[in-house]
Design an enzyme around this catalytic site. Structure first.
Site, PDB file in Angstrom:
ATOM      1  N   ASP A  98     124.378  17.680  78.464  1.00 59.49           N
ATOM      2  CA  ASP A  98     123.530  17.390  77.302  1.00 59.49           C
ATOM      3  C   ASP A  98     123.672  15.890  77.032  1.00 59.49           C
ATOM      4  O   ASP A  98     122.962  15.079  77.634  1.00 59.49           O
ATOM      5  CB  ASP A  98     123.979  18.258  76.127  1.00 59.49           C
ATOM      6  CG  ASP A  98     123.104  18.122  74.905  1.00 59.49           C
ATOM      7  OD1 ASP A  98     122.328  17.152  74.835  1.00 59.49           O
ATOM      8  OD2 ASP A  98     123.182  18.970  74.012  1.00 59.49           O
ATOM      9  N   LYS A 126     119.958  17.899  80.717  1.00 59.23           N
ATOM     10  CA  LYS A 126     119.012  17.482  79.669  1.00 59.23           C
ATOM     11  C   LYS A 126     118.893  15.966  79.773  1.00 59.23           C
ATOM     12  O   LYS A 126     119.538  15.220  79.041  1.00 59.23           O
ATOM     13  CB  LYS A 126     119.543  17.863  78.285  1.00 59.23           C
ATOM     14  CG  LYS A 126     119.565  19.339  78.007  1.00 59.23           C
ATOM     15  CD  LYS A 126     119.988  19.603  76.572  1.00 59.23           C
ATOM     16  CE  LYS A 126     120.372  21.051  76.390  1.00 59.23           C
ATOM     17  NZ  LYS A 126     120.989  21.311  75.081  1.00 59.23           N
ATOM     18  N   PHE A 149     118.060  24.201  73.263  1.00 57.67           N
ATOM     19  CA  PHE A 149     119.250  25.006  73.535  1.00 57.67           C
ATOM     20  C   PHE A 149     118.933  26.137  74.511  1.00 57.67           C
ATOM     21  O   PHE A 149     118.001  26.909  74.300  1.00 57.67           O
ATOM     22  CB  PHE A 149     119.815  25.567  72.232  1.00 57.67           C
ATOM     23  CG  PHE A 149     121.227  26.031  72.375  1.00 57.67           C
ATOM     24  CD1 PHE A 149     122.269  25.113  72.491  1.00 57.67           C
ATOM     25  CD2 PHE A 149     121.530  27.376  72.425  1.00 57.67           C
ATOM     26  CE1 PHE A 149     123.585  25.536  72.650  1.00 57.67           C
ATOM     27  CE2 PHE A 149     122.839  27.814  72.578  1.00 57.67           C
ATOM     28  CZ  PHE A 149     123.867  26.893  72.691  1.00 57.67           C
ATOM     29  N   ASP A 156     126.325  30.200  76.799  1.00 58.94           N
ATOM     30  CA  ASP A 156     126.428  31.130  75.671  1.00 58.94           C
ATOM     31  C   ASP A 156     125.796  30.575  74.406  1.00 58.94           C
ATOM     32  O   ASP A 156     125.465  29.397  74.311  1.00 58.94           O
ATOM     33  CB  ASP A 156     127.902  31.393  75.357  1.00 58.94           C
ATOM     34  CG  ASP A 156     128.560  30.190  74.681  1.00 58.94           C
ATOM     35  OD1 ASP A 156     128.367  29.066  75.181  1.00 58.94           O
ATOM     36  OD2 ASP A 156     129.221  30.382  73.637  1.00 58.94           O
TER      37      ASP A 156
HETATM   38  P1  5GP Z   1     127.665  17.264  76.460  1.00 53.17           P
HETATM   39  O1  5GP Z   1     129.082  16.815  76.334  1.00 53.17           O
HETATM   40  O2  5GP Z   1     127.005  16.794  77.739  1.00 53.17           O
HETATM   41  O3  5GP Z   1     126.863  16.878  75.246  1.00 53.17           O
HETATM   42  O4  5GP Z   1     127.680  18.831  76.432  1.00 53.17           O
HETATM   43  C1  5GP Z   1     127.985  19.546  77.560  1.00 53.17           C
HETATM   44  C2  5GP Z   1     128.578  20.895  77.249  1.00 53.17           C
HETATM   45  O5  5GP Z   1     128.016  21.430  76.058  1.00 53.17           O
HETATM   46  C3  5GP Z   1     128.244  21.849  78.369  1.00 53.17           C
HETATM   47  O6  5GP Z   1     129.325  21.950  79.276  1.00 53.17           O
HETATM   48  C4  5GP Z   1     127.956  23.153  77.637  1.00 53.17           C
HETATM   49  O7  5GP Z   1     129.150  23.899  77.570  1.00 53.17           O
HETATM   50  C5  5GP Z   1     127.525  22.737  76.256  1.00 53.17           C
HETATM   51  N1  5GP Z   1     126.052  22.719  76.122  1.00 53.17           N
HETATM   52  C6  5GP Z   1     125.248  21.630  76.114  1.00 53.17           C
HETATM   53  N2  5GP Z   1     123.961  21.973  75.971  1.00 53.17           N
HETATM   54  C7  5GP Z   1     123.949  23.322  75.901  1.00 53.17           C
HETATM   55  C8  5GP Z   1     122.893  24.291  75.782  1.00 53.17           C
HETATM   56  O8  5GP Z   1     121.692  24.008  75.705  1.00 53.17           O
HETATM   57  N3  5GP Z   1     123.288  25.592  75.770  1.00 53.17           N
HETATM   58  C9  5GP Z   1     124.587  25.987  75.857  1.00 53.17           C
HETATM   59  N4  5GP Z   1     124.849  27.276  75.820  1.00 53.17           N
HETATM   60  N5  5GP Z   1     125.606  25.096  75.988  1.00 53.17           N
HETATM   61  C10 5GP Z   1     125.281  23.787  76.007  1.00 53.17           C
END
Ligand code: 5GP
Ligand code: MG
Length: 172
Positions: A98, A126, A149, A156
């Site tokens: 994300d 993303k 999301f 989850d």
């Molecule tokens: P970041 O640190 O890149 O912002 O977030 C990554 C982590 O957040 C991923 O490993 C995942 O566990 C969770 N995450 C990010 N976006 C989503 C999403 O759209 N759905 C879900 N279920 N988890 C997400």
């Protein structure tokens, strides 16, 4: 919340096979250690490692930056890998990027453990959220997804939906 299918189990399986072939070709002649980022990476890693045609060690790290549908802004390492990572060629396997913050922190974490090499593979990216933070993509990515999301195939919402065979977009 309603859900809409983004990727079917067949589409996921096809892409995972392609990624496995690319990763096998990249790491040929090097001993590979696949480290799954739990819990979201569980389905992807289980399928991906079976598409990698090389001797392979398996470990995991448990890290999280999300509560419910919101990033809480800091990466919390809840379980560390068991193996000594010194000199290993590591492939980090995670479900989704994300902001990019989690994966970037984990790559740095393994570099500090003196791994010989740290590469990453995520199923979903993303890209628009990640690029806003100026962070790099994973070395291998399955699919780009919109900035919304998603659940299923390991992902989850408060621990529900991880067992869906397809990947779905949560809509209001
Ligand atoms: P970041 O640190 O890149 O912002 O977030 C990554 C982590 O957040 C991923 O490993 C995942 O566990 C969770 N995450 C990010 N976006 C989503 C999403 O759209 N759905 C879900 N279920 N988890 C997400
Ligand atoms: Mg995660």
């Amino acid at each position: 919340m309603a859900e809409k299918t983004l990727f079917s189990s067949d589409e996921i399986a096809g892409r995972v096979a392609e990624l496995g072939a690319e990763i096998s070709s990249y790491f040929r002649n090097r001993p590979l250690t696949a480290v799954t980022v739990m819990t979201g990476g569980i389905c992807f890693a289980a399928d991906l490692i079976r598409q990698i045609n090389l001797p392979l060690w398996v470990d995991y790290i448990s890290a999280s930056s999300y509560r419910g549908t919101q990033s809480c802004g800091e990466v919390c390492i809840k379980a560390k890998p068991e193996l000594d990572c010194t000199g290993r060629h590591i492939l980090l396997i995670d479900d989704i990027i994300d902001s990019g913050f989690t994966l970037n922190c984990l790559v740095e974490y393994f570099k500090k453990l003196d791994a010989a090499e740290v590469k990453s593979c995520v199923l979903l990216d993303k890209a628009s959220a990640r690029q806003k933070n100026g962070l790099c993509a994973a070395d291998w990515t399955g699919f780009k997804v919109p900035d919304a999301f998603v659940v299923g195939y390991g992902l989850d919402c408060d621990e529900e939906f991880r067992n869906s065979a397809d990947i779905r977009l949560m809509t209001d």
